[in-house]
Design a protein around this motif. Structure first.
Motif, PDB file in Angstrom:
ATOM      1  N   ARG A 360      12.822  95.242  90.631  1.00  0.00           N
ATOM      2  CA  ARG A 360      12.178  94.185  91.015  1.00  0.00           C
ATOM      3  C   ARG A 360      10.716  94.497  91.537  1.00  0.00           C
ATOM      4  N   GLY A 364       9.544  91.888  89.563  1.00  0.00           N
ATOM      5  CA  GLY A 364       9.778  90.529  90.039  1.00  0.00           C
ATOM      6  C   GLY A 364      11.312  90.291  90.432  1.00  0.00           C
ATOM      7  N   ALA A 365      11.621  89.457  91.391  1.00  0.00           N
ATOM      8  CA  ALA A 365      13.058  89.132  91.443  1.00  0.00           C
ATOM      9  C   ALA A 365      13.807  88.270  90.436  1.00  0.00           C
ATOM     10  N   GLU A 366      12.841  87.258  89.901  1.00  0.00           N
ATOM     11  CA  GLU A 366      13.475  86.506  88.829  1.00  0.00           C
ATOM     12  C   GLU A 366      13.947  87.126  87.668  1.00  0.00           C
ATOM     13  N   LYS A 367      13.253  88.244  87.349  1.00  0.00           N
ATOM     14  CA  LYS A 367      13.852  88.876  86.019  1.00  0.00           C
ATOM     15  C   LYS A 367      14.700  90.057  86.147  1.00  0.00           C
ATOM     16  N   THR A 369      18.046  90.476  87.627  1.00  0.00           N
ATOM     17  CA  THR A 369      19.343  89.749  88.352  1.00  0.00           C
ATOM     18  C   THR A 369      20.381  90.909  88.490  1.00  0.00           C
ATOM     19  N   SER A 419      26.982  88.687  93.010  1.00  0.00           N
ATOM     20  CA  SER A 419      25.715  89.181  93.618  1.00  0.00           C
ATOM     21  C   SER A 419      25.791  90.138  94.945  1.00  0.00           C
TER      22      SER A 419
END
Length: 467
Positions: A360, A364-367, A369, A419
């Protein structure tokens, strides 16, 4: 937790040949590694998964045993694709705590050269037990140390694998380029090519199991560009192709390694790999950090895989594996804990959590998971080892399934169980099944005296660095 309709039996240390049907009923959550809905549970028969049940569904045939999974999160067994089991004997050793790779290695080589069969057996038991408790069911080990008296090192490891009931890809490593020829290892730690190849062939013929459900497999693994000759790399590639086994080595871990290849061979790391016949789909590489765009495309086109080792890469300040660029180029990504002298732990859930956070930072956080990273730790890692029978929960796959309980303080207030395993830091599995057999029950390894193991291992670790 175990609601048995048949009498309980003590799990045996062999992969299951029984036809007993077990219903893993109504898990709290289940990451299958695919699009299947397993909220109704999983039916196991013998060593295989026979049904994956969606919510509201029941088994098509009667079952012999029901396992109540209402409080448990289920995953495919985690697959560790790079380790050095013997290094559990040199964890957090003060002289190397703050060193990068090359000086770290040169300081540790003389210590590791004193390894004995007893020490290796204990170190392997500790590494595999720690992995197993974290939810790892299959592990690849890269053993490349064969000083005098250690000629049967892989045989020692096979015995431990069978004792613990895990699956393992034991790679016959080697070092053949000593300091006298410009390599890093001390001269007394290297072997000649004929010795390496003869033992490699012996191990393949004696231990390598083929086909689905294999417990022990062998791969060939010259250690690194800075510790082996071009000849042993080329000869290993020829032998691996002839015998139908896989190839493994360290590559592109540090800029020091890149500079070494340029100076020693006049080639960058991927050019070197191709020059010795390793740029193919038989090969998986540990680390894979320092590649340029063109090299990443070539790796993808060749079908060569990469094992990401985030904790070791951070500990030695080696860099960050470009996982997404590699994946987009067609490279399979898996995870590995690396040796316990550069990770200081053998915990696949901890490794997955660190992979999530390190990647991340890069993308980045979006990519990045939790599901992506768990996919690397399961199906991706299985693919690196050339296995399609493990790494996911699906019909006719091996019944390698791990379960985590969410009753610890760290999980209180969490809402998404899958998660939460990574975000809240799950570290220990409650139950582990391999090939339909329970290897861990209620957080304890069946049939292993952990306290006695720790006592013996600590004594030998102390003696190794003191002598």
């Amino acid at each position: 937790m175990f609601d048995n309709t048949a009498a309980k039996k003590t799990p045996q240390f062999s992969l299951s040949n029984s036809n007993k049907r077990i219903w893993i009923k109504h898990p709290l959550a289940c990451f299958t590694g695919n699009d299947s809905d397993a909220r109704g549970g999983i039916v196991i028969q013998g060593s295989l998964i026979k049904e994956v049940l969606s919510l509201g569904k029941s088994p098509l045939e009667p079952v012999d045993e029901v396992f109540d999974a209402r409080e448990l999160v289920a995953l495919p067994g985690l697959v560790n694709t790079h380790h050095h089991f013997y290094q559990t004997l040199t964890r957090a050793w003060a002289p190397v705590v703050n060193m990068p790779l090359f000086p770290w290695l040169k300081t540790l080589y003389p210590v590791w050269a004193k390894l004995t069969p007893e020490a290796l057996s204990l170190a392997t038991q500790v590494a595999m037990a720690e992995l197993l408790l974290s939810g790892c069911t299959t592990a690849a080990d890269h053993h490349y140390l064969f000083p005098t008296g250690m000629e049967d090192a892989i045989d020692v490891q096979v015995e431990v694998v069978r004792k613990l009931g895990m699956r393992a890809m034991l790679t016959r490593g080697s070092m053949s380029l000593g300091e006298d020829e410009g390599g890093l290892p001390p001269q007394h730690t290297v072997q000649n090519g004929d010795t390496i190849l003869a033992d490699s062939q012996r191990l393949i013929h004696q231990y390598h199991e083929r086909g689905e459900g294999a417990q022990v497999q062998i791969a060939l693994a010259p250690c690194s560009p800075f510790s082996v000759t071009r000849e042993i790399m080329m000869d290993s590639a020829v032998l691996a192709k002839k015998e139908g086994v896989r190839l493994h080595t360290h590559l592109a871990e540090t800029l020091d390694e890149e500079n070494f290849c340029l100076k020693m061979f006049g080639l960058r790391t991927v050019d070197y790999l191709e020059s010795v016949g390793w740029l193919n789909n038989r090969t998986w590489l540990a680390h894979g950090i320092h590649f340029n765009e063109e090299e990443i495309k070539r790796l993808g086109a060749a079908g060569t895989g990469i094992c990401h080792c985030p904790v070791s890469n951070m500990r030695l300040a080696s860099g960050i594996c470009p996982t997404l660029e590699l994946s987009q180029a067609g490279v399979t990504i898996g995870l590995g804990v690396d040796g316990s002298a550069s990770n200081d732990a053998s915990n696949m859930m901890y490794e997955a959590r660190q992979a999530l956070y390190l990647q991340r930072l890069k993308y980045g956080a979006e990519k990045i998971t939790p599901e992506l990273v768990l996919g690397w730790a399961t199906k991706g890692s299985a693919n690196l080892l050339g296995r399609s029978d493990i790494g996911e929960i699906a019909v006719n796959k091996q019944a390698d399934i791990v379960f985590y309980k969410m009753d610890e303080l760290r999980f209180s207030g969490s809402h998404d169980p899958i998660s939460a395993l990574l975000l809240c830091g799950a570290e220990k599995a409650e139950h582990v099944m391999i090939g339909g057999q329970w290897r861990v029950q209620e957080g304890k390894i069946v049939g292993l005296d952990i306290d006695s193991l720790i006592e013996k291992h600590k004594a030998l670790a102390k003696a190794l660095v003191a002598s």
